[in-house]
Write a protein that holds these residues in place. Sequence first.
Motif, PDB file in Angstrom:
ATOM      1  N   VAL A  52       0.940  -1.269   0.008  1.00 52.01           N
ATOM      2  CA  VAL A  52      -0.032   0.117   0.011  1.00 52.01           C
ATOM      3  C   VAL A  52       0.812   1.298  -0.098  1.00 52.01           C
ATOM      4  O   VAL A  52       1.702   1.520   0.766  1.00 52.01           O
TER       5      VAL A  52
ATOM      6  N   THR B 278      -3.986   0.835  -9.168  1.00 52.21           N
ATOM      7  CA  THR B 278      -4.523  -0.390  -7.888  1.00 52.21           C
ATOM      8  C   THR B 278      -5.189  -1.638  -8.710  1.00 52.21           C
ATOM      9  O   THR B 278      -6.006  -1.410  -9.433  1.00 52.21           O
TER      10      THR B 278
ATOM     11  N   THR C  19      -1.954  -1.488  -3.886  1.00 52.52           N
ATOM     12  CA  THR C  19      -2.868  -0.461  -3.698  1.00 52.52           C
ATOM     13  C   THR C  19      -2.421   0.842  -3.700  1.00 52.52           C
ATOM     14  O   THR C  19      -1.608   0.994  -2.743  1.00 52.52           O
TER      15      THR C  19
ATOM     16  N   SER D 256      -3.104   4.851  -2.922  1.00 46.95           N
ATOM     17  CA  SER D 256      -3.976   5.558  -2.159  1.00 46.95           C
ATOM     18  C   SER D 256      -3.990   7.244  -2.790  1.00 46.95           C
ATOM     19  O   SER D 256      -2.769   7.760  -2.934  1.00 46.95           O
TER      20      SER D 256
END
Length: 122
Positions: free
Chosen positions: A11, A89, A119, A121
């Motif tokens: 992430v 993602t 992922t 963000s």
Amino acid sequence: QVQLVESGGGVVQAGASLRLSCAASGRTFRAMAWFRQAPGKEREFVSAISLSGGNTYYADAVKGRFTISRDNAKNTLNLQMNSLKPEDTAVYYCAARGDSGVYSLSTLYDYWGQGTQVTVSS
């Protein structure tokens, strides 16, 4: 026994970098590739590379940001991903084929890894 094992997912925030690796075993593949699949979407081509590394192929969405490479001595495929965007993602899959030729069509690849989650963000 042929096996492809991906690693390096995680992430990160938009603009960051990640490096994915795929450890191959069982044989040497003449062409290898990365595909990805986002939730609710079909699997899509990301990049492919020939045995020598001299022939590479990128999807327009990642061109200029991602770099594919391979280390034949270690039988490893890599994907350096820079300037990541939320739309990157997905679960990223390593794929390989015994015949030569780098292609974007997933059905032309004979072997697949289990995938690694990336992922990004915003």
